[in-house]
Write an enzyme that holds these catalytic residues in place. Structure first.
Site, mmCIF file in Angstrom:
data_model
loop_
_atom_site.group_PDB
_atom_site.id
_atom_site.type_symbol
_atom_site.label_atom_id
_atom_site.label_comp_id
_atom_site.label_asym_id
_atom_site.label_seq_id
_atom_site.Cartn_x
_atom_site.Cartn_y
_atom_site.Cartn_z
ATOM 1 N N ASP A 161 0.815 -1.228 0.000
ATOM 2 C CA ASP A 161 0.000 0.000 0.000
ATOM 3 C C ASP A 161 0.846 1.275 0.000
ATOM 4 O O ASP A 161 0.327 2.370 -0.197
ATOM 5 C CB ASP A 161 -0.942 0.002 1.214
ATOM 6 C CG ASP A 161 -2.030 -1.058 1.076
ATOM 7 O OD1 ASP A 161 -2.299 -1.499 -0.061
ATOM 8 O OD2 ASP A 161 -2.609 -1.445 2.105
ATOM 9 N N LYS A 181 -5.650 -3.296 -7.902
ATOM 10 C CA LYS A 181 -6.086 -2.568 -6.702
ATOM 11 C C LYS A 181 -7.238 -1.630 -7.092
ATOM 12 O O LYS A 181 -7.880 -1.828 -8.107
ATOM 13 C CB LYS A 181 -4.901 -1.808 -6.104
ATOM 14 C CG LYS A 181 -3.829 -2.725 -5.535
ATOM 15 C CD LYS A 181 -4.292 -3.358 -4.235
ATOM 16 C CE LYS A 181 -3.249 -4.307 -3.681
ATOM 17 N NZ LYS A 181 -3.738 -5.070 -2.538
#
Ligand code: S3P
Length: 428
Positions: free
Chosen positions: A314, A341
């Site tokens: 992330d 994502k």
């Protein structure tokens, strides 16, 4: 209407912050609190829209909770939820859909889970296959995409090797394992964040870990907890990378989650030249928390590949955003997962960096971004992706001229208030 925000260059970063609760932990605690016995109180619950999606799904499943500011009080129902009269809206949240699927697979009713346009493109076969092996019946749109229809069943334990390293899938299967007869074993190719295991233990379940395998026996009862959720390190990443851009930066972040399966970013930034000290380290429900002080220094480049890519998944957008300003550049490999994502993050990072004038090599599984580059302010497209919007606000701080972030409102997914906090700590 998509919001546009102008970011002007800065001189350095200074200030003291505490961050909203970790998104990964907030989802897990909310779900486990719902199927526990008793009343759970969660302080510093994530303010992000993703965790609100989880709470709203749980409400539709008969869970009573109340929220006052960042405190959420959940009345546990025990293992049996109530069927929802309408499809469960997971919004933009892959975590909600994948992890809740594990709980719903063990219920004696059928549920439908749907999401927004971005979530509707994301792969769900990774949870469908193992949950079906456990006995649930699941239908999805073409290619294993949402919406999902999950007919819950009496589950049986499986031994499953995850084909892709995913903490969401691992957690989903461990949650399903609570409802299964026998011991569920989940082996992952690389160790991913262990918030699921720690959360299950916090709520009283026994979870064993051997190497890359986590095991849970079915039929365990959960009991309510009182917890303060650590600040989200993935949100802190934007400010830490901003601090790393300027030798004069002085930033303090208190109450920050420092779980070792999440905190590799700090080691990486130290290697790149940021000076970091950690104080007031403590453990809460198995999660490490501390105060991080960061002082800007040099900004050297680095190569990121597995096992580190998986641990930084992330944080890669913001690392890519500061890469051109490093001395030797950043090369990112083994990051194919970034293509599925909230947006295709590899493509979004490459396009936006080029818009700012950077040279970038795009690969199927990553990016190579040379260092020593000068960027100019430009019009950036967030692609509706919170981490892309926030990452390019950081790139803008050392660009020449102003940068316009289009679709800046996407930041609400994990961090409403991000741009206001950024303005507070950027010195000009
Ligand atoms: C998460 C795991 C990661 C991460 C996501 C949150 C979690 O996703 O990217 O933001 O809370 O388990 P994957 O499980 O798809 O790797």
């Amino acid at each position: 209407m998509a919001q546009e925000i102008i970011i002007r260059p800065g001189r350095n970063i200074a200030g003291t912050l505490s961050l909203p609760g970790d998104k990964s932990i907030s989802h897990r605690y909310a779900m486990l609190a719902s199927i526990a016995e008793g009343t759970t109180t969660l302080e510093n619950f994530s303010t992000g829209a993703d965790c609100a999606s989880t709470l709203n799904c749980l409400k539709s499943l008969g869970v009573n909770w109340e929220r006052a500011g960042n405190r959420v009080v959940v009345q546990g129902r025990g293992p049996n939820l109530r069927p929802s009269a309408r499809p469960l809206d997971c919004g933009n949240s892959g975590s909600t859909m994948r992890m809740l699927s594990g709980v719903l697979a063990g219920q004696n009713f059928t549920s439908e889970l749907a999401g927004d346009e971005s979530l509707s493109r994301r792969p769900m076969a990774r949870v469908i296959t193992p949950l079906e092996m456990m006995g649930a019946r699941i239908t999805a749109a073409d290619g294993g995409r949402p919406p999902l229809r999950i007919a819950g069943a009496r589950l049986r334990a499986i031994e499953y090797k995850l084909p892709v390293a995913s903490a969401q899938v691992k957690t989903s299967l461990l949650f399903a394992g609570l409802f299964a007869s026998g011991e569920t074993r989940v082996e992952e190719p690389l160790r991913t964040r262990d918030h699921g295991e720690l959360a299950l233990r916090a709520f009283g379940a026994e979870v064993k870990q051997h190497g890359n395998e986590s095991r849970i026996a079915g039929g365990q009862k959960l009991r309510a907890i009182e917890a303060t959720i650590p600040g989200d390190l993935s949100s802190a990443a934007f400010f830490l990378c901003a601090a790393a851009l300027f030798p004069g930066s002085q930033l303090t972040i208190s109450g920050l989650g420092l779980n070792p399966t999440r905190s590799f970013l700090l080691d990486l930034l130290v290697g790149m030249g940021l000076r970091v000290s950690v104080t007031q380290l403590e453990e809460t429900h198995g999660e490490l928390v501390g105060t991080v002080q960061a002082t800007g220094g040099e900004l050297r480049g680095v190569t990121i590949q597995n096992p580190h890519t998986a641990m930084l998944i992330d944080e890669i957008p913001v690392l890519a955003a500061i890469a051109p300003y490093t001395t030797t550049g950043i090369e990112i490999r083994d990051a194919r997962e970034l293509r599925v994502k909230e947006s295709d993050r590899i493509a979004a990072m490459a396009t936006n960096l080029r818009t700012m004038g950077a040279a970038v090599e795009e690969h199927e599984d990553g990016l190579k971004i040379p260092g020593g580059q000068k960027l100019r302010g430009a019009k950036i497209d967030s692609h509706g992706d919170h981490r892309i919007a926030m990452a390019f606000a950081i790139a803008a701080l050392r660009a020449e001229g102003e940068t316009l972030i289009c679709g800046a409102d996407a930041a609400v997914i994990s961090y409403p208030g991000f741009f206001e906090v950024l303005e507070r700590v950027v010195k000009r």
